[in-house]
Design an enzyme around this catalytic site. Structure first.
Site, mmCIF file in Angstrom:
data_model
loop_
_atom_site.group_PDB
_atom_site.id
_atom_site.type_symbol
_atom_site.label_atom_id
_atom_site.label_comp_id
_atom_site.label_asym_id
_atom_site.label_seq_id
_atom_site.Cartn_x
_atom_site.Cartn_y
_atom_site.Cartn_z
ATOM 1 N N ARG A 111 0.837 -1.196 0.000
ATOM 2 C CA ARG A 111 0.000 0.000 0.000
ATOM 3 C C ARG A 111 0.869 1.241 0.000
ATOM 4 O O ARG A 111 1.706 1.418 0.887
ATOM 5 C CB ARG A 111 -0.921 0.000 1.226
ATOM 6 C CG ARG A 111 -1.970 1.108 1.207
ATOM 7 C CD ARG A 111 -3.006 0.887 2.278
ATOM 8 N NE ARG A 111 -2.444 0.882 3.623
ATOM 9 C CZ ARG A 111 -3.131 0.593 4.712
ATOM 10 N NH1 ARG A 111 -4.399 0.255 4.606
ATOM 11 N NH2 ARG A 111 -2.561 0.632 5.901
ATOM 12 N N THR A 115 -0.836 7.584 -1.104
ATOM 13 C CA THR A 115 -2.150 7.460 -1.755
ATOM 14 C C THR A 115 -3.021 6.394 -1.112
ATOM 15 O O THR A 115 -4.236 6.375 -1.313
ATOM 16 C CB THR A 115 -1.977 7.112 -3.237
ATOM 17 O OG1 THR A 115 -1.412 5.796 -3.354
ATOM 18 C CG2 THR A 115 -1.071 8.113 -3.930
ATOM 19 N N ASP A 207 -0.808 -4.327 12.624
ATOM 20 C CA ASP A 207 -0.313 -4.736 11.320
ATOM 21 C C ASP A 207 -0.066 -6.238 11.340
ATOM 22 O O ASP A 207 0.869 -6.717 11.991
ATOM 23 C CB ASP A 207 0.974 -3.992 10.986
ATOM 24 C CG ASP A 207 1.442 -4.233 9.552
ATOM 25 O OD1 ASP A 207 1.670 -5.408 9.198
ATOM 26 O OD2 ASP A 207 1.579 -3.252 8.810
ATOM 27 N N ASP A 210 3.520 -7.383 10.235
ATOM 28 C CA ASP A 210 4.551 -7.123 11.225
ATOM 29 C C ASP A 210 4.453 -8.089 12.398
ATOM 30 O O ASP A 210 5.476 -8.592 12.890
ATOM 31 C CB ASP A 210 4.447 -5.676 11.723
ATOM 32 C CG ASP A 210 5.014 -4.672 10.738
ATOM 33 O OD1 ASP A 210 5.735 -5.086 9.816
ATOM 34 O OD2 ASP A 210 4.716 -3.472 10.888
#
Length: 216
Positions: A111, A115, A207, A210
C-alpha cells in the site's frame, strides 16, 4: 456461521467459539510473534471448514473390515489458495492442513503510504488457475484496495469462482470490494467498526504482517 445484515449481503462472519476465542488472542497486543503465527494458522484451518462447506460430493461405496459403507467424497473439485503477500502467507499452512490437494499462487501488493492505493510487485499463479476455484487470503480487509486489485488480477485469468477470506474486515473494505465485485463472498472472523486516519482497522489487531514476521 452467521450471515451479516442485509447492508452487507454476501458477507459471512464465522462465529464458532474456537474461532472467536483464538481471534481474541490474536487481537491481544501482548501476544508474541510465535504465538501470533500459530494462532493465525489455527484460525485459518478452522475457517477452512466453513469456506469449503459448499464443495460438491459424490456417493461412493467403501469396504470396511466389516462390510460395505455408503459414503460421500468430494467430487474432484480443483482448488487454489492465493495469499496476498505478505501477511496472507500466514493463513496458507492452516488451510492446506485440510485441503492438501490445493495448488498455491501468490500475489504481491503493498500500500502506497501517500495514496493508500495498492501497488503490484509480484504475481505468480498455477498454470491451470482458470480451471480452479480460488480462495483469496489476506488477514485484514481494511480499505479494500488490495483485495479488489488482487481480484482484478485473477479475473484477467478468466477465473469465475473466487472467495475472499480474512480475519478482520472493516465496512469500508467490504463496500469497496463489493462495489467492484459484488458476486464475491467474503468470509471473516470479525467485523470491526471502521478505519482510523492511517487506514488501520479499529480496534483491529495492528499490522498483521509485522506481527506475523516480527518486523516493524
Amino acid at each position: 456461521m452467521s450471515e451479516v445484515n442485509q447492508k452487507f449481503d454476501g458477507v459471512f462472519v464465522l462465529d464458532h467459539p474456537l474461532i472467536q476465542h483464538k481471534l481474541a488472542l490474536l487481537r491481544d497486543k501482548n501476544t508474541n510473534t510465535k504465538e501470533f503465527r500459530e494462532l493465525l494458522s489455527e484460525v485459518a484451518m478452522l475457517m477452512a471448514y466453513e469456506v469449503t462447506r459448499d464443495l460438491p460430493l459424490r456417493p461412493v461405496d467403501v469396504e470396511t473390515p466389516i462390510g460395505t459403507a455408503h459414503c460421500q467424497m468430494i467430487e474432484g473439485k480443483k482448488l487454489a489458495l492465493v495469499p496476498i503477500l505478505r501477511a496472507g502467507l500466514g493463513m496458507v499452512d492452516g488451510m492446506t492442513n485440510l485441503i492438501p490437494m490445493a495448488k498455491i499462487g501468490h500475489i504481491g501488493l503493498y500500500r502506497d503510504p501517500k495514496t493508500l492505493e495498492p501497488v503490484e510487485y509480484y504475481c505468480k499463479l498455477p498454470d491451470d488457475i482458470e480451471n480452479r476455484d480460488v480462495i483469496l487470503l489476506d488477514p485484514m480487509l481494511a480499505t479494500g484496495g488490495s483485495a479488489a486489485a488482487a481480484v482484478s488480477f485473477l479475473k484477467k485469468r478468466k477465473i469465475e469462482h473466487i472467495k475472499f477470506v480474512c480475519l478482520v474486515a472493516a465496512p469500508e473494505g467490504i463496500t469497496r470490494l463489493h462495489e467492484d465485485y459484488p458476486e464475491i463472498p467474503i468470509y471473516c472472523a470479525g467485523l470491526d467498526g471502521g478505519l482510523n486516519d492511517h487506514a488501520y482497522i479499529v480496534p483491529g489487531l495492528g499490522d498483521a504482517g509485522d506481527r506475523l514476521f516480527g518486523t516493524k
